[in-house]
Design a protein around this motif. Structure first.
Motif, short mmCIF file in Angstrom:
data_model
loop_
_atom_site.label_atom_id
_atom_site.label_comp_id
_atom_site.label_asym_id
_atom_site.label_seq_id
_atom_site.Cartn_x
_atom_site.Cartn_y
_atom_site.Cartn_z
N ARG A 123 0.85 -1.20 0.00
CA ARG A 123 0.00 0.00 0.00
C ARG A 123 0.89 1.25 0.00
O ARG A 123 0.59 2.24 -0.65
N ALA A 124 2.01 1.16 0.70
CA ALA A 124 2.91 2.33 0.75
C ALA A 124 3.78 2.42 -0.51
O ALA A 124 4.06 3.50 -1.01
N VAL A 125 4.24 1.27 -1.00
CA VAL A 125 5.15 1.24 -2.16
C VAL A 125 4.59 0.23 -3.17
O VAL A 125 4.99 -0.94 -3.19
N PRO A 126 3.66 0.65 -4.00
CA PRO A 126 2.96 -0.31 -4.87
C PRO A 126 3.87 -1.04 -5.85
O PRO A 126 3.52 -2.12 -6.34
N ASP A 127 5.03 -0.45 -6.16
CA ASP A 127 5.91 -1.12 -7.12
C ASP A 127 7.14 -1.74 -6.45
O ASP A 127 8.18 -1.94 -7.10
N LEU A 128 7.04 -2.04 -5.16
CA LEU A 128 8.15 -2.71 -4.47
C LEU A 128 8.57 -3.94 -5.28
O LEU A 128 7.73 -4.73 -5.70
N ALA A 129 9.89 -4.09 -5.50
CA ALA A 129 10.33 -5.21 -6.36
C ALA A 129 10.39 -6.52 -5.58
O ALA A 129 10.25 -7.59 -6.17
N GLY A 130 10.64 -6.43 -4.29
CA GLY A 130 10.68 -7.67 -3.53
C GLY A 130 11.39 -7.49 -2.20
O GLY A 130 11.70 -6.37 -1.78
N LEU A 131 11.64 -8.61 -1.55
CA LEU A 131 12.30 -8.62 -0.24
C LEU A 131 13.51 -9.53 -0.31
O LEU A 131 13.60 -10.41 -1.18
N LEU A 132 14.42 -9.29 0.62
CA LEU A 132 15.70 -10.01 0.63
C LEU A 132 16.00 -10.47 2.06
O LEU A 132 15.76 -9.72 3.00
N LEU A 133 16.52 -11.69 2.20
CA LEU A 133 16.75 -12.23 3.55
C LEU A 133 18.09 -12.92 3.68
O LEU A 133 18.49 -13.73 2.83
N LYS A 134 18.79 -12.58 4.75
CA LYS A 134 19.98 -13.33 5.18
C LYS A 134 19.55 -14.05 6.46
O LYS A 134 19.23 -13.40 7.46
N ALA A 135 19.56 -15.37 6.41
CA ALA A 135 19.09 -16.13 7.57
C ALA A 135 20.10 -17.20 7.93
O ALA A 135 20.83 -17.71 7.07
N ASP A 136 20.15 -17.54 9.19
CA ASP A 136 21.02 -18.61 9.67
C ASP A 136 22.47 -18.44 9.22
O ASP A 136 23.12 -19.40 8.80
N SER A 137 22.97 -17.24 9.33
CA SER A 137 24.33 -16.97 8.86
C SER A 137 24.93 -15.85 9.68
O SER A 137 24.26 -14.82 9.90
N GLU A 138 26.14 -16.03 10.12
CA GLU A 138 26.88 -15.00 10.84
C GLU A 138 26.03 -14.37 11.95
O GLU A 138 25.98 -13.15 12.11
N GLY A 139 25.33 -15.23 12.68
CA GLY A 139 24.58 -14.74 13.84
C GLY A 139 23.16 -14.28 13.55
O GLY A 139 22.43 -13.93 14.46
N ARG A 140 22.75 -14.29 12.28
CA ARG A 140 21.37 -13.92 11.95
C ARG A 140 20.45 -15.09 12.27
O ARG A 140 20.81 -16.25 12.00
N ILE A 141 19.27 -14.80 12.79
CA ILE A 141 18.38 -15.92 13.07
C ILE A 141 17.72 -16.41 11.79
O ILE A 141 17.65 -15.69 10.79
N GLY A 142 17.21 -17.65 11.87
CA GLY A 142 16.61 -18.24 10.69
C GLY A 142 15.76 -19.43 11.07
O GLY A 142 15.49 -19.67 12.26
N PRO A 143 15.38 -20.19 10.06
CA PRO A 143 14.45 -21.30 10.30
C PRO A 143 15.03 -22.39 11.19
O PRO A 143 14.27 -23.17 11.78
N SER A 144 16.36 -22.46 11.31
CA SER A 144 16.95 -23.52 12.13
C SER A 144 16.49 -23.39 13.59
O SER A 144 16.49 -24.36 14.33
N ALA A 145 16.06 -22.20 13.98
CA ALA A 145 15.58 -22.01 15.36
C ALA A 145 14.42 -22.95 15.66
O ALA A 145 14.17 -23.31 16.82
N TYR A 146 13.68 -23.34 14.61
CA TYR A 146 12.52 -24.23 14.80
C TYR A 146 12.70 -25.56 14.06
O TYR A 146 11.74 -26.28 13.84
N GLY A 147 13.91 -25.82 13.65
CA GLY A 147 14.15 -27.06 12.91
C GLY A 147 13.48 -27.06 11.54
O GLY A 147 13.19 -28.12 10.98
N GLY B 151 5.79 -9.68 -6.32
CA GLY B 151 7.12 -9.45 -5.75
C GLY B 151 7.97 -10.71 -5.72
O GLY B 151 7.46 -11.83 -5.69
N LEU B 152 9.27 -10.51 -5.76
CA LEU B 152 10.22 -11.63 -5.69
C LEU B 152 10.81 -11.72 -4.28
O LEU B 152 10.99 -10.69 -3.61
N PHE B 153 11.14 -12.93 -3.87
CA PHE B 153 11.78 -13.09 -2.58
C PHE B 153 13.18 -13.67 -2.76
O PHE B 153 13.34 -14.77 -3.27
N PHE B 154 14.17 -12.90 -2.35
CA PHE B 154 15.56 -13.33 -2.51
C PHE B 154 16.06 -13.91 -1.20
O PHE B 154 16.05 -13.24 -0.16
N TYR B 155 16.49 -15.16 -1.27
CA TYR B 155 16.98 -15.86 -0.09
C TYR B 155 18.47 -16.09 -0.32
O TYR B 155 18.88 -16.71 -1.30
#
Ligand code: GCU
Length: 835
Positions: free
Chosen positions: A290-314, A333-337
């Motif tokens: 709603r704020a940014v109608p043309d947002l291209a996507g989101l990006l995530l760094k997970a389970d790396s160098e101290g970042r939390i990620g799905p491993s917290a829940y197996g 939108g695209l999701f970059f993992y």
């Protein structure tokens, strides 16, 4: 400007050499020589007609007028219909064709592609710039302007060009407080003190640079993401950045923290399989759009160098990626993992452990489980942007998942923009490397772009990290890396030579001596850097646990970060073979795996990445490993000395500001290359116990160690690690002023005097050099290097040419500390000048 300076400008030998800050980068549109400009003016129509009214198309028209005015000195008329004497027509392909039948046919342009067409001649010439999309119209306009700047005749302009891949993005590692992780060009253009900057004019200018290369997406915050960006207070701020970029066709991308549902959403969990978490991501994403109608996507760094990620829940990376991707899906939108997932607490004693294995081990089993708007973003090599790495085997392993290649434009491990390294030749080697993923003929570029396994998304991501400094990246020549990344993202088949020559011409003009010199420097600079840092696949050999800048051969060893090269008194290199090592080589498809597995077939430049060998091992070149290390370090440092000479020859041919700034940078660079040369060579000399066959290592005629000089106030100090200082020691001033003197015993002649001192970043010490009673040089150590210690990072050279010395002369260095900076000294070197 002072009166004196103004007077000096007036005396400059060539016209048009005003000071340039570098802010316009390769889009300077500086005036062409009069004859060329006249030729273009008579070959081009005087009117521009835009058939469309979107903001991006209007940008195209404005840019065309600006570029032509700058280069040719004339202002195009703006028309709404094509007059009898012709026009430059801009618009979407379908629209222009309808209005102007008779244009040559061609396959319909895919999105973002463009075509240029030149019809008729002289008085009624029509030039059409057709876009497959509004962005395509803008890209075509930039292409046309580039052709003028390059001097291509109008008759030769007909072309169709479509981008190699849909994803051509840059990432920024900007923190909300305005600092940039691994940024060397000043503070963030987006953020300041926890909020989006009031003045976003630099973001618009950056959008222009990106658009000129065809880059269509930009992430605006660090992958080590602050969860607050998803709170409501930030949404209108993000919208402002999107607005600044929008006229340039650049869409915003946001990095997110995987714990956000809990950290800012108030949920009890961030488990990706929890229905409440999925609902939270959906609601949050809807709110973002709603704020940014043309947002291209989101990006995530997970389970790396101290970042939390799905491993917290197996849970798996696919569980994590899909929950967010599904929220993005309805919005397109695209999701970059990020594929950069590894354990940084690995046991270094276990010779089977290997960080290089991590990306593949973490992702290949999940192939087929990612939704089709998930893209796995893979660093080009398996470790982390080291001076030379093989291409990541993950590129060849994913068949049912989208992927993108991550290249690092910001020179984290490449001298941090204080040293000249043109990265395009390195990227080209990786992009062109055949992974043999489906038999021969599957280069990394084609895999990353989704062309081999026919994936719907994929492409190129560059970690750019430009900042507020006028020249964006911290030094003028580093801009070539951003330019090169963008050009390769559009067309990875371009050669390094083509890119270097285009960039040089656009950035420094048409003078052939300037063009040839800069091109040559750029093209050899990666190999040269490799030679004086970590050749043969050793990796960069920098301070891995610290600033990633200065030399520190063992910093990578005996810790859990896994950037090991396992060099010791017996030999060097890490055994990654299947037969006896970590098995990493087996992650490649068989044809590639076999080449790396075999000692006889592994290429020399990656030998120590794949094999542990004795120092006496003989390479394909016929030389031993140890002698090669010594030789390459001498060659590398000598090449950088050569950069300074080549650049000096351009005096008067490059504007004074850029000339002086680049010269200062290259002189500094030459000093650092020598520090690296000596440090790495001394380290391996001590480890191997094998002398340099050419007798150079450890022998420095003309060098006087500071600790061996006559000291007043100065005291000896160890340099840590030892190889960063000549003899492992330096001196620091413990009083208000100190001095170190030595008596010259050589022959009467002209010499260059080199003072190797320590320029820490916690003060501005002053130095003065005297020969007898005469002061021959003085300076303040105000350079910014990333260390406050007496070490290899702060070790800096001051060169003073043209000093006449006589036997018995006393050379005296006086130091005056300031702040925490102790006016440290390592040595003085007296180098005979060629007659
Ligand atoms: C490198 C870099 C970090 C960065 C990381 C990443 O390790 O030094 O600053 O966060 O890469 O790519 O995520």
């Amino acid at each position: 400007m002072s009166r004196k300076l103004r007077w000096m400008w007036a005396l400059l030998p060539l016209a048009g050499l005003q000071a340039e800050t570098g802010a316009d980068a390769w889009l300077r549109y500086s005036a062409l020589d009069a004859a060329t400009a006249r030729r273009y003016v008579s070959a081009l129509p005087a009117t521009v007609v835009l058939m469309g009214d979107s903001p991006v198309e209007r940008t195209a028209r404005t840019e065309l007028i600006r570029g032509i005015k700058g280069m040719l000195g004339v202002t195009l008329r703006v028309g709404s219909t094509v007059p009898a004497d012709g026009a430059i027509v801009l618009g979407l392909e379908g629209v222009v064709r309808k209005a102007a039948p008779g244009l040559p046919a061609g396959a319909a342009l895919t999105e973002d592609g463009y075509a240029l067409s030149v019809r008729g001649a002289g008085g009624s010439r029509r030039v059409a710039v057709l876009g497959g999309s509004e962005r395509g119209v803008l890209y075509g306009t930039f292409a046309l302007l580039r052709k003028i700047a390059m001097g291509e005749p109008v008759e030769a302009w007909n072309e169709r060009s479509v981008p190699y891949a849909p994803v051509r993005w840059v990432n920024h590692w900007d923190n909300l407080d305005g600092t940039i992780e691994r940024g060397y060009g000043g503070r963030s253009i987006f953020w300041d003190k926890g909020v989006v900057r009031e003045d976003l004019s630099r973001v618009s200018e950056y959008g222009r640079l990106l658009a000129s290369l065809g880059i269509n997406g930009c992430s605006i915050n660090n992958v080590n993401a602050d969860p607050r960006v998803l709170t409501p207070a930030y949404l209108p701020q993000l919208a402002r950045i999107a607005e600044a970029f929008r006229p340039w066709g650049v869409r915003v991308v946001l990095s997110v923290d995987f714990g956000s549902p809990q950290r800012v959403g108030g949920l009890a969990t961030f488990d990706p399989l929890d229905a409440g978490v999925a609902a939270w991501w959906k609601a949050k994403t809807d709110e973002l759009y709603r704020a940014v109608p043309d947002l291209a996507g989101l990006l995530l760094k997970a389970d790396s160098e101290g970042r939390i990620g799905p491993s917290a829940y197996g849970r798996t990376h696919a569980d994590a990626a899909n929950v967010i991707a599904r929220a993005l899906k309805p919005h397109g939108g695209l999701f970059f993992y990020r594929g950069f997932v590894y354990d940084h607490h690995m046991d270094w004693r276990n010779l089977k452990n290997d960080r290089a294995r991590a990306a593949y081990d973490n992702f290949y089993r999940l192939d087929g489980q990612f939704d089709d708007n998930v893209v796995i973003q893979i660093k080009h090599g398996p470790i982390d942007f080291q001076v030379r790495e093989p291409a990541s085997p993950l590129f060849g392993a994913l068949e049912k998942s989208n992927q993108a290649i991550e290249l690092q434009v910001t020179q984290e491990y490449f001298g941090q923009a204080r040293q000249l390294v043109f990265l395009v030749p390195m990227w080209k080697e990786v992009l062109d490397f055949d992974m043999q993923a489906k038999g021969a003929g599957t280069p990394v570029k084609a895999l990353a772009a989704g062309r081999v396994f026919r994936r719907p998304a994929g492409g190129f991501v560059g970690v750019s990290n430009v900042g507020l400094d006028a020249n964006w990246l911290g030094n003028h020549l580093s801009q070539a890396n951003l330019y090169g990344f963008g050009r390769l993202a559009w067309n990875p088949d371009l050669t390094s030579q083509q890119i270097a020559s285009e960039w040089t011409r656009l950035t420094f003009g048409a003078d052939p001596q300037v063009a040839q010199t800069i091109e040559a420097l750029q093209l050899k600079s990666w190999r040269v850097f490799e030679n004086y840092t970590g050749p043969l696949g050793l990796q960069t050999l920098t301070d891995i646990v610290g600033n990633h800048y200065g030399v520190s051969v063992e910093a990578s060893e005996r810790n859990g970060w896994g950037q090991w090269h396992r060099s010791d008194e017996k030999g060097a290199g890490m055994d990654r073979t299947v037969a006896t090592g970590t098995g990493y080589a087996g992650q490649y498809r068989p044809a590639v795996a076999q080449r790396y597995e075999g000692l006889a077939t592994c290429p020399d430049e990656l030998l120590l990445f794949f094999h542990h060998v004795p120092y006496t091992h003989v390479l394909h070149s016929g030389k031993t490993v140890i002698q090669t290390l010594y030789d390459l370090h001498y060659e590398g440092a000598a090449s950088v000395e050569g950069y300074v000479r080549s650049w000096r020859a351009l005096r008067g041919r490059v504007d004074e500001q850029r000339y002086a700034e680049v010269l200062a940078q290259l002189e500094y660079h030459a000093g650092q290359a020598q520090v690296w040369r000596d440090a790495v060579n001394n380290w391996f000399r001590r480890a191997s116990g094998i002398a340099d066959g050419k007798g150079r290592v450890g022998q420095h005629p003309g060098r006087v160690e500071a600790e061996a000089m006559k000291l007043e106030g100065y005291v000896e100090t160890p340099v840590t690690p030892w190889e960063g200082g000549s003899g492992g020691k330096g001196i620091v001033c413990e009083g208000a002023t100190c001095s170190a003197s030595t008596t010259f015993a050589g022959q009467s002649a002209w010499y260059t005097l080199r003072v190797q001192y320590f320029d820490q970043n916690n003060g501005r010490a002053r130095y003065r050099v005297k020969v007898g009673e005469q002061v021959v040089d003085e300076w303040a150590a105000g350079n910014w290097v990333p260390s406050a210690k007496i070490d290899s990072s702060t070790s800096t050279r001051r060169s003073l040419a043209g000093i006449a010395l006589r036997p018995g002369d006393v050379i005296r260095i006086e130091g005056q500390p300031e702040g925490g900076e102790k006016a440290g000294l390592d040595y003085v070197e007296v180098v005979a000048e060629r007659p």
